[in-house]
Scaffold this motif. Structure first.
Motif, mmCIF file in Angstrom:
data_model
loop_
_atom_site.group_PDB
_atom_site.id
_atom_site.type_symbol
_atom_site.label_atom_id
_atom_site.label_comp_id
_atom_site.label_asym_id
_atom_site.label_seq_id
_atom_site.Cartn_x
_atom_site.Cartn_y
_atom_site.Cartn_z
ATOM 1 N N LEU A 5 19.498 65.429 14.991
ATOM 2 C CA LEU A 5 20.640 65.891 14.192
ATOM 3 C C LEU A 5 21.945 65.603 14.921
ATOM 4 N N ALA A 6 21.933 65.843 16.231
ATOM 5 C CA ALA A 6 23.140 65.593 17.024
ATOM 6 C C ALA A 6 23.547 64.142 16.912
ATOM 7 N N THR A 8 22.789 62.056 14.483
ATOM 8 C CA THR A 8 23.252 61.794 13.110
ATOM 9 C C THR A 8 24.705 62.231 12.936
ATOM 10 N N ILE A 9 25.001 63.448 13.398
ATOM 11 C CA ILE A 9 26.370 63.964 13.237
ATOM 12 C C ILE A 9 27.352 63.109 14.042
ATOM 13 N N LEU A 12 28.039 59.981 12.158
ATOM 14 C CA LEU A 12 28.949 60.241 11.033
ATOM 15 C C LEU A 12 30.396 60.310 11.525
ATOM 16 N N HIS A 37 31.542 65.013 5.950
ATOM 17 C CA HIS A 37 30.090 65.219 5.950
ATOM 18 C C HIS A 37 29.617 65.669 7.324
ATOM 19 N N ASN A 40 30.588 69.239 8.077
ATOM 20 C CA ASN A 40 29.771 70.227 7.366
ATOM 21 C C ASN A 40 28.419 70.412 8.056
ATOM 22 N N LEU A 41 27.807 69.295 8.419
ATOM 23 C CA LEU A 41 26.509 69.409 9.096
ATOM 24 C C LEU A 41 26.648 70.141 10.426
ATOM 25 N N LEU A 42 27.740 69.811 11.131
ATOM 26 C CA LEU A 42 27.999 70.456 12.426
ATOM 27 C C LEU A 42 28.066 71.967 12.268
ATOM 28 N N VAL A 44 26.779 73.836 9.876
ATOM 29 C CA VAL A 44 25.489 74.444 9.538
ATOM 30 C C VAL A 44 24.591 74.527 10.775
ATOM 31 N N THR A 45 24.592 73.477 11.570
ATOM 32 C CA THR A 45 23.726 73.526 12.759
ATOM 33 C C THR A 45 24.209 74.560 13.755
ATOM 34 N N SER A 46 25.537 74.853 13.749
ATOM 35 C CA SER A 46 26.023 75.847 14.718
ATOM 36 C C SER A 46 25.386 77.196 14.448
ATOM 37 N N GLN A 70 26.808 78.725 6.100
ATOM 38 C CA GLN A 70 26.558 78.116 4.794
ATOM 39 C C GLN A 70 27.668 78.450 3.816
ATOM 40 N N VAL A 73 30.644 76.367 4.713
ATOM 41 C CA VAL A 73 30.487 74.960 4.383
ATOM 42 C C VAL A 73 30.588 74.750 2.878
ATOM 43 N N LEU B 606 16.521 61.405 8.624
ATOM 44 C CA LEU B 606 17.655 61.340 9.559
ATOM 45 C C LEU B 606 17.989 59.899 9.913
ATOM 46 N N VAL B 610 21.494 57.722 9.309
ATOM 47 C CA VAL B 610 22.233 56.981 10.332
ATOM 48 C C VAL B 610 22.446 55.544 9.881
ATOM 49 N N THR B 613 24.962 55.245 7.036
ATOM 50 C CA THR B 613 26.328 55.489 7.504
ATOM 51 C C THR B 613 26.902 54.244 8.180
ATOM 52 N N VAL B 636 22.872 63.686 2.922
ATOM 53 C CA VAL B 636 23.341 64.929 3.548
ATOM 54 C C VAL B 636 22.882 66.118 2.717
ATOM 55 N N PHE B 640 20.526 69.287 3.920
ATOM 56 C CA PHE B 640 20.820 70.706 3.757
ATOM 57 C C PHE B 640 19.565 71.469 3.336
ATOM 58 N N LEU B 648 23.892 74.870 -0.569
ATOM 59 C CA LEU B 648 24.675 73.741 -0.098
ATOM 60 C C LEU B 648 24.142 72.450 -0.684
ATOM 61 N N SER B 698 28.432 64.617 19.319
ATOM 62 C CA SER B 698 27.000 64.830 19.602
ATOM 63 C C SER B 698 26.820 65.816 20.739
ATOM 64 N N VAL B 701 27.249 69.296 19.570
ATOM 65 C CA VAL B 701 26.078 69.809 18.845
ATOM 66 C C VAL B 701 24.982 70.188 19.835
ATOM 67 N N ALA B 705 24.276 74.109 19.411
ATOM 68 C CA ALA B 705 23.334 74.493 18.368
ATOM 69 C C ALA B 705 22.240 75.393 18.916
ATOM 70 N N VAL B 731 24.433 83.963 0.524
ATOM 71 C CA VAL B 731 25.566 83.030 0.557
ATOM 72 C C VAL B 731 26.504 83.288 -0.620
#
Lengths: 111, 767
Positions: A5-6, A8-9, A12, A37, A40-42, A44-46, A70, A73, B606, B610, B613, B636, B640, B648, B698, B701, B705, B731
């Motif tokens: 995920l990291a 991917t973000i 992006l 994008h 937003n992902l960042l 959610v992962t946080s 959520q 976002v 995933l 990538v 993108t 994306v 979600f 989302l 990255s 994250v 995370a 939500v």
């Protein structure tokens, strides 16, 4: 999961950053969309990966994931849509009036 | 004592009301301002009994208590003397100004500025907090800017005002740094606490920087050499302003601060050499420059520079005698110099000029102004029986008391030399204007109206009073003032006649030398033009202003190029720099918390994201680029779902569809991509920056995370959703209930975007 995920973000954001530095205004807008994008992902992962079921209260076991990112976002998605829509229309009108979508040429047209 | 706050605030309130008052009173607005000043004088006098008992009155109004920045008011003998001087001189000068100003001028504006200045100046001397002191100090600079530039249609006024602001403001900045260092050493912004820690300050390694920086502020404010150049240029101000700011009050703020910080900073060799040295140098330079001026106000300006230097030198000695003599001379100077300025104002008002070369023989036409000038100038020259004589004798005695090597001889010699210049220019002032050959002024001279004679009369009359009967001033003002400076009880006995001794001999020598110097003024004038202009700091001032404005323009053109790309480049670079340097600096671990392993379909998803993108960048035409962007959006959305965010996912897919439709509608009307015009180097740079940005994100994250650096508030929402919000989808409940205002904001943004889109599309194209 986190590592992938990291990456991917990061991609992006990186791609978006590269595109917003272009001269073509359409590419700038696309770049901004990619960055949002990523953002937003960042967000959610946080919230972490502690849970294993969506935050909808109901019977059954499991841990709910954090609902707050959520909610944030969701707002962000809608707002970035508003911004994109406005930019796209602005670009359209700009091209109609000036005949160019080149940021550098538009800059020279002031006055 | 709440009265202190009233005294401080009343000029500000009065200044705010002045424009309204001026509508009613018109050209009589000066009376209003003078009445405010008189009220303040009386209120301050009511504090005198307490001060004579040796009490220090205080009042604290908390402002930012956490930072120890409070509006602390502190009144001791020193503050009270200055506050009385400011209010009393303000009263006389504003009453004078009412007649001086032409009826056609904006009286309301003028007196509002004057009151604003008076309040700021009272703030400087009444406050007991370093931060508040700095604020009021800068306020005096600002209000003096407004007053010097009052006749703003004149180029010279604007130049003088700007220069005064920049020089004194620059000194104020240095002073602020000095205060901050002082706080580092003492741990307090409170004046009383700082003053009681003199030994700690003097022993600190920061002592010299503190002394230098704070004194730089005092030097610029009090126009000490080499910063004296702004004062003559400030003479473009209306004469009441010069009399008030540039003789009686503002230029004395530097002296006030030197006196105030005496217990904290004096008593070292550095103090004597710096403060005393600069003072005695200024005394001589100012006197030398004053002698050869043709403009009466320039003469008085340089004379003020010189006299301020004298007082500074006395405070610089660091002895009790020095403090007493300096304080007494400060009183005398306020009396005779303000009177002289007002007399010069009368001369200018009635003759239309203040050039010595056009004046002469006015004694018959303006006898009263002549007498006041004669008395005040004699006091300035140090002649008996005026107060100036007494303080000059004290000055000589104090310089003779100095122990040490070279300065033991040098100081008395320079003192006599400076006084000789003083005598010579005082003589030139009186003789040149009132005696000798009649001049050829533009207007036919006659005596000034009664309203313009009262104020100089009162001020001039103080001089023989201070000389012949010094006891009241001694007991009620000088003793409390000296006690306030030294923070111990001081007893002074002033007398006009000190008997035959070295000081008297020095006086005689100074007068004799002055008589010899006087005829030489013409020669000095020629010589000054060549030599002194070359050494003045004014050239440096002009040069540095030019360099500043040119480099400022260059830098902003470079930073603010107007190209969006350039700005983004800065922002992205800075972002990466901050993130990466923070990570490296704190050695943040980038090993992620792996909650679970990757399932095969997740991995494919995933990787697909990538690839899509990256493909956007290489799309050859707008259409594939937009379609690929849509692809990223849908991917994306699916991500979600994997992250347990069904809402989302729904929103994302919905929004992405609408966006795609919008893009497609527009895309057919846009031109194709032209081949990339950027140079290889720029592409490489952008690619590198993009990689760094991506890497930084990255890293964020990986580091954040699932780390749980602080407890989540999710608990609250999950618990309260059903009972508090009445909904199971947490939500949704957050959006429409707990954080409903956010959603309202969101809707507003959408509405504004919609309005923007509508406006853009509905306008008929004019091209």
């Amino acid at each position: 999961m986190t590592t992938l995920l990291a990456v991917t973000i990061g991609v992006l954001f990186g791609t978006g950053a590269f595109l917003v530095l272009r001269r073509n205004a359409l590419k700038v807008i696309i770049g901004l969309s990619l960055i949002s994008h990523g953002a937003n992902l960042l967000l959610v992962t946080s919230g972490g990966f502690a849970g294993n079921r969506p935050p909808i209260i109901g019977p059954g076991g499991g841990v709910y994931v954090d609902p707050l990112p959520q909610a944030l976002v969701l707002t962000a998605i809608v707002i970035s849509f508003g911004v994109t829509a406005f930019l796209v229309v602005l670009l359209y009108r700009l091209y109609q009036r000036t005949g160019t979508v080149d940021m550098d040429q538009i800059r020279r047209l002031r006055g | 004592m709440i009265l202190l706050l009233v005294i401080l605030l009343s000029p500000f309130v009065a200044a705010a009301l002045t424009p309204l008052v001026a509508r009613v009173l018109g050209t009589r607005t000066g009376w209003w301002a003078a009445a405010v000043a008189l009220g303040n004088t009386l209120a301050l006098l009511s504090l005198l009994p307490d001060i004579l008992h040796g009490t220090t009155l205080t009042y604290t109004l908390p402002w930012i208590p956490v930072l120890d920045a409070n509006l602390t008011l502190m009144v001791d003998g020193l503050s009270l003397f200055f506050a009385l001087l400011i209010s009393f001189a303000g009263c006389l000068i504003m009453a004078y100004g009412r007649f001086y100003l032409d009826p056609r001028e904006e009286h309301g504006k003028f007196f509002a500025y004057m009151l604003l200045f008076m309040g700021s100046m009272l703030g400087v001397v009444l406050t007991g907090n370093l931060i508040a002191l700095f604020v009021f100090w800068e306020l005096t600079s600002l209000s003096s800017f407004l007053l010097i530039g009052f006749w703003d249609h004149r180029e010279a006024s604007r130049y003088g005002a700007t220069q005064a602001l920049l020089v004194t403001g620059g000194g104020g900045m240095a002073m602020l740094i000095g205060f901050i260092l002082l706080h580092q050493v003492t741990g307090s912004w409170d004046m009383q606490s700082v003053l009681s820690q003199g030994d700690i300050i003097r022993a600190s390694p920061l002592y010299l920087p503190i002394l230098g920086l704070v004194f730089l502020g005092c030097m610029t404010k009090s126009a000490q050499t080499p910063f004296h150049f702004w004062l003559p240029n400030a003479m473009e101000a209306p004469t009441p302003v010069s009399a008030y700011l540039h003789s009686a009050t503002m230029v004395k703020a530097g002296l006030y601060l030197v006196a105030r910080l005496h217990p904290a900073l004096s008593g070292t060799e550095a103090w004597v050499y710096l403060v005393g040295g600069v003072g005695i140098l200024t005394l001589c330079v100012g006197g030398f420059l004053a002698l050869a001026q043709d403009d009466l106000k320039a003469l008085l300006a340089y004379s003020t520079v010189s006299q301020l230097g004298l007082i500074m030198a006395l405070y610089g000695l660091g002895t009790r005698e020095g403090v007493v003599a300096g304080s007494f001379h400060l009183m005398n100077h306020a009396a005779f110099k303000a009177a002289l300025f007002l007399c010069v104002g009368n001369v200018e008002h009635e003759t239309g000029t203040r050039r010595l070369s056009q004046l002469g023989g006015l004694w018959r036409a303006m006898p009263w102004t002549g007498v006041f000038t004669l008395v005040s100038a004699a006091a300035m020259a140090g002649l008996p029986p005026f107060g100036g004589f007494v303080s000059k004798e004290l000055f000589y005695a104090a310089t003779l008391d100095v122990t040490g090597g070279a300065e033991r001889v040098l100081l008395p010699v320079l003192a006599v030399a400076g006084s000789a210049f003083t005598f010579a220019y005082s003589l030139r002032l009186v003789y040149g204007v009132f005696f000798g050959e009649p001049g050829h002024p533009p207007k036919h001279p006659h005596e000034a109206p009664l309203g313009m004679l009262w104020s100089p009369f009162i001020l001039a009359a103080l001089n023989p009073f201070l000389g012949l009967w010094p006891a009241p001033a001694d007991h009620f003002l000088l003793e409390p003032m000296a006690s306030g400076i030294l923070r111990q009880n001081v007893h002074v006995h002033l007398a006009l006649w000190h008997g035959f001794g070295a000081p008297l001999l020095m006086s005689v020598i100074a007068i004799a030398a002055g008589l010899i110097l006087y005829p030489a003024w013409l020669g000095i004038q020629r010589w000054q033009g060549d030599v002194f202009s070359r050494f003045s700091l004014e050239g440096t001032y002009k040069g540095s202003l030019q360099v500043l404005s040119r480099s400022g323009r260059d830098v902003s053109l470079w930073l603010q190029s107007g190209f969006l790309r350039q700005y983004l480049l800065w922002i992205l670079s800075f972002l990466s720099l901050v993130v990466l340097s923070t990570f490296i600096w704190n050695r943040v671990s980038l090993i992620p918390v792996e909650a679970r392993s990757v399932l095969s379909y997740e991995g494919i998803l995933l990787i697909l994201t990538v690839v899509t993108t990256i493909a956007v960048v290489f799309a050859p035409r707008p259409l594939p680029a937009v379609i690929l962007l849509g692809g990223v959006g849908f991917l994306v959305g699916i991500l979600f779902i994997l992250l347990y965010a069904p809402d989302l996912a729904l929103t994302q897919i919905l929004i992405e569809t609408v966006s795609l439709v919008l893009f497609l509608l527009v895309i057919y009307r846009l031109p194709p991509f032209i081949p990339e015009q950027a140079s290889r180097g720029r592409l490489l740079r952008d690619g590198l920056l993009a990689t760094v940005v991506g890497g930084a994100v990255s890293a964020v994250v990986l580091a954040t995370a699932g780390q749980g650096y602080f407890p989540s508030i999710a608990e609250f929402f999950l618990r309260e959703s059903v009972p508090g919000g009445g909904g199971r989808n947490v939500v949704n409940v957050i959006l429409i209930d707990f954080r409903g205002y956010d959603t309202l904001g969101e809707v507003t943004v959408l509405a504004i975007a919609l309005l923007g889109v509508f406006t853009l599309l509905s306008r008929k194209d004019t091209r």
